[in-house]
Design a protein around this motif. Structure first.
Motif, PDB file in Angstrom:
ATOM      1  N   GLU A 267       0.801  -1.242  -0.044  1.00  0.00           N
ATOM      2  CA  GLU A 267      -0.003   0.062  -0.152  1.00  0.00           C
ATOM      3  C   GLU A 267       0.765   1.126   0.161  1.00  0.00           C
ATOM      4  OE1 GLU A 267       0.021  -1.709   4.216  1.00  0.00           O
ATOM      5  OE2 GLU A 267       0.003  -2.439   2.206  1.00  0.00           O
ATOM      6  N   ASP A 268       2.078   1.231   0.383  1.00  0.00           N
ATOM      7  CA  ASP A 268       2.992   2.355   0.323  1.00  0.00           C
ATOM      8  C   ASP A 268       4.003   2.352  -0.836  1.00  0.00           C
ATOM      9  OD1 ASP A 268       2.336   3.341   2.869  1.00  0.00           O
ATOM     10  OD2 ASP A 268       3.353   1.838   3.774  1.00  0.00           O
ATOM     11  N   ILE A 269       3.579   1.384  -2.045  1.00  0.00           N
ATOM     12  CA  ILE A 269       4.298   1.419  -3.366  1.00  0.00           C
ATOM     13  C   ILE A 269       3.226   2.163  -4.362  1.00  0.00           C
ATOM     14  CG2 ILE A 269       5.476   0.186  -5.141  1.00  0.00           C
ATOM     15  CD1 ILE A 269       5.869  -2.072  -3.086  1.00  0.00           C
ATOM     16  N   ARG A 270       3.820   3.341  -5.043  1.00  0.00           N
ATOM     17  CA  ARG A 270       2.803   3.903  -5.749  1.00  0.00           C
ATOM     18  C   ARG A 270       2.416   3.250  -6.752  1.00  0.00           C
ATOM     19  NH1 ARG A 270       7.878   6.755  -6.298  1.00  0.00           N
ATOM     20  NH2 ARG A 270       8.728   7.083  -8.415  1.00  0.00           N
ATOM     21  N   GLU A 271       1.183   3.621  -7.683  1.00  0.00           N
ATOM     22  CA  GLU A 271       0.650   2.559  -8.716  1.00  0.00           C
ATOM     23  C   GLU A 271       1.680   2.663 -10.037  1.00  0.00           C
ATOM     24  OE1 GLU A 271      -3.188   3.794  -9.275  1.00  0.00           O
ATOM     25  OE2 GLU A 271      -3.880   3.134  -7.479  1.00  0.00           O
ATOM     26  N   GLU A 272       2.466   3.549 -10.082  1.00  0.00           N
ATOM     27  CA  GLU A 272       3.527   3.531 -10.975  1.00  0.00           C
ATOM     28  C   GLU A 272       4.346   2.364 -11.291  1.00  0.00           C
ATOM     29  OE1 GLU A 272       7.603   5.827 -12.520  1.00  0.00           O
ATOM     30  OE2 GLU A 272       6.387   6.808 -10.862  1.00  0.00           O
ATOM     31  N   PHE A 273       4.633   1.680 -10.134  1.00  0.00           N
ATOM     32  CA  PHE A 273       5.493   0.436 -10.103  1.00  0.00           C
ATOM     33  C   PHE A 273       4.698  -0.760  -9.974  1.00  0.00           C
ATOM     34  CE2 PHE A 273       8.287   3.589  -8.155  1.00  0.00           C
ATOM     35  CZ  PHE A 273       9.261   3.415  -8.922  1.00  0.00           C
ATOM     36  N   ALA A 274       4.788  -1.536 -10.965  1.00  0.00           N
ATOM     37  CA  ALA A 274       4.322  -2.850 -11.237  1.00  0.00           C
ATOM     38  C   ALA A 274       5.141  -4.130 -11.119  1.00  0.00           C
ATOM     39  CB  ALA A 274       3.684  -3.379 -12.889  1.00  0.00           C
ATOM     40  N   TYR A 275       4.690  -4.964 -10.094  1.00  0.00           N
ATOM     41  CA  TYR A 275       5.407  -6.147 -10.001  1.00  0.00           C
ATOM     42  C   TYR A 275       5.559  -7.374 -11.053  1.00  0.00           C
ATOM     43  CZ  TYR A 275       7.174 -10.498  -7.476  1.00  0.00           C
ATOM     44  OH  TYR A 275       7.992 -11.550  -7.021  1.00  0.00           O
ATOM     45  N   LYS A 276       6.918  -7.484 -11.467  1.00  0.00           N
ATOM     46  CA  LYS A 276       6.815  -8.704 -12.633  1.00  0.00           C
ATOM     47  C   LYS A 276       7.981  -9.389 -12.576  1.00  0.00           C
ATOM     48  CE  LYS A 276       6.541  -5.369 -15.681  1.00  0.00           C
ATOM     49  NZ  LYS A 276       6.340  -4.747 -16.875  1.00  0.00           N
ATOM     50  N   THR A 277       8.267 -10.603 -13.222  1.00  0.00           N
ATOM     51  CA  THR A 277       9.470 -11.313 -13.436  1.00  0.00           C
ATOM     52  C   THR A 277      10.030 -10.902 -14.728  1.00  0.00           C
ATOM     53  OG1 THR A 277       8.450 -12.816 -11.889  1.00  0.00           O
ATOM     54  CG2 THR A 277      10.533 -13.637 -13.052  1.00  0.00           C
TER      55      THR A 277
ATOM     56  N   HIS B 228      13.491 -11.531 -17.068  1.00  0.00           N
ATOM     57  CA  HIS B 228      14.714 -12.377 -17.156  1.00  0.00           C
ATOM     58  C   HIS B 228      14.948 -13.261 -15.862  1.00  0.00           C
ATOM     59  CE1 HIS B 228      15.364  -9.882 -20.655  1.00  0.00           C
ATOM     60  NE2 HIS B 228      15.591  -8.963 -19.973  1.00  0.00           N
ATOM     61  N   GLY B 229      13.895 -13.931 -15.434  1.00  0.00           N
ATOM     62  CA  GLY B 229      13.908 -14.631 -14.174  1.00  0.00           C
ATOM     63  C   GLY B 229      14.412 -13.926 -12.960  1.00  0.00           C
ATOM     64  N   GLN B 230      14.139 -12.833 -12.908  1.00  0.00           N
ATOM     65  CA  GLN B 230      14.399 -11.933 -11.539  1.00  0.00           C
ATOM     66  C   GLN B 230      13.072 -11.089 -11.302  1.00  0.00           C
ATOM     67  OE1 GLN B 230      17.656  -9.145 -11.731  1.00  0.00           O
ATOM     68  NE2 GLN B 230      17.929  -9.143  -9.591  1.00  0.00           N
ATOM     69  N   ASP B 231      12.960 -11.005  -9.791  1.00  0.00           N
ATOM     70  CA  ASP B 231      11.520 -10.172  -9.550  1.00  0.00           C
ATOM     71  C   ASP B 231      12.068  -8.849  -9.609  1.00  0.00           C
ATOM     72  OD1 ASP B 231      10.063 -12.615  -9.457  1.00  0.00           O
ATOM     73  OD2 ASP B 231      10.528 -12.733  -7.287  1.00  0.00           O
ATOM     74  N   VAL B 232      11.038  -7.944 -10.024  1.00  0.00           N
ATOM     75  CA  VAL B 232      11.529  -6.598 -10.126  1.00  0.00           C
ATOM     76  C   VAL B 232      10.213  -5.728 -10.099  1.00  0.00           C
ATOM     77  CG1 VAL B 232      13.500  -6.833 -11.692  1.00  0.00           C
ATOM     78  CG2 VAL B 232      11.291  -6.359 -12.560  1.00  0.00           C
ATOM     79  N   TYR B 233      10.330  -4.402  -9.569  1.00  0.00           N
ATOM     80  CA  TYR B 233       9.247  -3.360  -9.476  1.00  0.00           C
ATOM     81  C   TYR B 233       9.606  -2.511 -10.726  1.00  0.00           C
ATOM     82  CZ  TYR B 233       6.345  -5.039  -5.508  1.00  0.00           C
ATOM     83  OH  TYR B 233       5.687  -5.456  -4.539  1.00  0.00           O
ATOM     84  N   ALA B 234       8.963  -2.319 -11.799  1.00  0.00           N
ATOM     85  CA  ALA B 234       9.072  -1.815 -12.946  1.00  0.00           C
ATOM     86  C   ALA B 234       8.243  -0.564 -13.149  1.00  0.00           C
ATOM     87  CB  ALA B 234       9.117  -2.578 -14.194  1.00  0.00           C
ATOM     88  N   SER B 235       8.753   0.675 -13.317  1.00  0.00           N
ATOM     89  CA  SER B 235       7.754   1.787 -13.701  1.00  0.00           C
ATOM     90  C   SER B 235       7.189   1.559 -15.166  1.00  0.00           C
ATOM     91  CB  SER B 235       8.740   3.023 -13.775  1.00  0.00           C
ATOM     92  OG  SER B 235       7.935   4.087 -14.093  1.00  0.00           O
ATOM     93  N   ARG B 236       5.794   1.788 -15.031  1.00  0.00           N
ATOM     94  CA  ARG B 236       4.995   2.134 -16.213  1.00  0.00           C
ATOM     95  C   ARG B 236       5.159   3.049 -16.878  1.00  0.00           C
ATOM     96  NH1 ARG B 236       1.110   0.055 -12.085  1.00  0.00           N
ATOM     97  NH2 ARG B 236       0.537  -2.184 -12.491  1.00  0.00           N
ATOM     98  N   SER B 237       5.741   4.112 -16.353  1.00  0.00           N
ATOM     99  CA  SER B 237       5.879   5.564 -16.945  1.00  0.00           C
ATOM    100  C   SER B 237       7.463   5.542 -17.517  1.00  0.00           C
ATOM    101  CB  SER B 237       5.591   6.727 -16.124  1.00  0.00           C
ATOM    102  OG  SER B 237       4.656   6.533 -15.589  1.00  0.00           O
ATOM    103  N   HIS B 238       8.423   4.861 -17.093  1.00  0.00           N
ATOM    104  CA  HIS B 238       9.727   5.008 -17.403  1.00  0.00           C
ATOM    105  C   HIS B 238      10.326   3.606 -17.386  1.00  0.00           C
ATOM    106  CE1 HIS B 238       9.045   9.399 -16.730  1.00  0.00           C
ATOM    107  NE2 HIS B 238       8.812   9.283 -15.418  1.00  0.00           N
TER     108      HIS B 238
END
Length: 234
Positions: free
Chosen positions: A115-125, A127-137
Motif C-alpha cells: 500500500e506504500d508503493i505508488r501505482e506507477e510500479f508494477a511487480y513482475k518477473t 529475465h528470471g528476476q523479480d522486479v518493480y518496474a515503472s509503467r511511466s519510465h
C-alpha cells in the motif's frame, strides 16, 4: 541522506575500581557498547565515535559498597536520528509481490509494503528476476541490489526497524532519480515556457529534493480558442 547527525557530547562514565589501571581502554569499551543501539540520551542510534578527550586528570571516587569512580570526558558522535517524512537511502535485499525489503546503513532493516508503493510500479518477473518496474519510465526499475531513496513513515527504536514509503514521486531508484532529475527539470521548464507563450495557464507543484526541484507534473491547462482571445481583446 537525512537523519545523520554529528554531535559533540560531554559525558561522565562510571567505572569499576578493577579497571582503574587501564582507564582509557575501559572507556573505549564502554563507548563501544553504545554502538548500533538507540540512545535516549542522544535521541538516536550511535554509529561511531572519535576524538575522546578527558576533561580533567582526576577521577571522582563515588562512595558505596563498590566505590565506582567517575570520569569526565568529551567525544564526538555520529548519530542516526530518523524522523517521519525524512528521505532515507538503503539497499534492496528482497522483493515480494507485496513488499520491498531494504537494509539502511548496513544495520537497520526497512520494509515498504504494497500500500506504500505508488501505482506507477508494477511487480513482475523479468529475465528470471523479480522486479518493480515503472509503467511511466521503462528504465526505472527496482530489483535486489538496487539503492533506493524512500520516505520514512515510522521508526521502531527498540528493534531499529523502519517502515517506509515509495508514494512520493521523488522516491525510487537513486541511480535513476539522480540521472534523470536534471533532465526532467530542464524539459519541464521548456514545456512551461512553450505553453505560456500559447496562452495556457500552467500550475506545477514541486517537491524539494536535496535543494533541487522535482516536477510532479500536476498540470492544469486553460485553453482558449482564437475567437475567444479576439473577443476578450475587443
Amino acid at each position: 541522506m537525512e537523519g545523520l547527525i554529528v554531535s559533540d557530547a560531554n559525558l561522565v562514565l562510571y567505572l569499576h575500581p578493577s579497571k582503574s589501571d587501564k582507564v582509557y581502554q575501559a572507556i573505549l569499551r564502554e563507548l563501544s557498547s553504545l554502538l548500533f543501539t538507540f540512545s535516549e540520551i542522544f535521541d538516536g542510534v550511535v554509529l561511531a565515535y572519535k576524538d575522546v578527550n578527558f576533561l580533567d586528570n582526576c577521577a571522582k571516587i563515588l562512595p558505596g559498597v563498590h566505590p565506582y569512580f567517575a570520569v569526565r570526558l568529551k567525544a564526538k558522535f555520529l548519530l542516526f536520528s530518523p524522523r517521519p517524512n525524512m528521505l532515507l537511502e538503503g539497499k534492496v535485499v528482497k522483493l515480494t509481490q507485496g513488499s520491498i525489503h531494504v537494509i539502511v546503513l548496513g544495520f537497520s532493516s526497512a520494509v515498504i509494503s504494497e500500500e506504500d508503493i505508488r501505482e506507477e510500479f508494477a511487480y513482475k518477473t523479468k529475465h528470471g528476476q523479480d522486479v518493480y518496474a515503472s509503467r511511466s519510465h521503462k528504465r526505472h526499475v527496482i530489483k535486489v541490489g538496487t539503492m533506493i531513496r524512500f520516505l520514512l513513515k515510522s521508526f521502531d527504536e527498540e528493534i531499529l526497524h523502519i517502515f517506509g514509503s515509495l508514494i512520493p514521486n521523488h522516491t525510487g531508484s537513486i541511480h535513476w532519480l539522480d540521472k534523470n532529475l536534471e533532465d526532467f527539470t530542464r524539459i519541464d521548464r521548456s514545456v512551461k515556457k512553450t505553453r505560456e507563450s500559447e496562452g495556457e495557464s500552467i500550475m506545477i507543484n514541486r517537491d524539494s529534493v536535496g535543494g533541487e526541484s522535482f516536477p510532479l507534473y500536476n498540470v492544469e491547462k486553460v485553453k482558449r480558442s482564437k475567437k475567444q482571445r479576439i473577443s476578450e481583446e475587443s
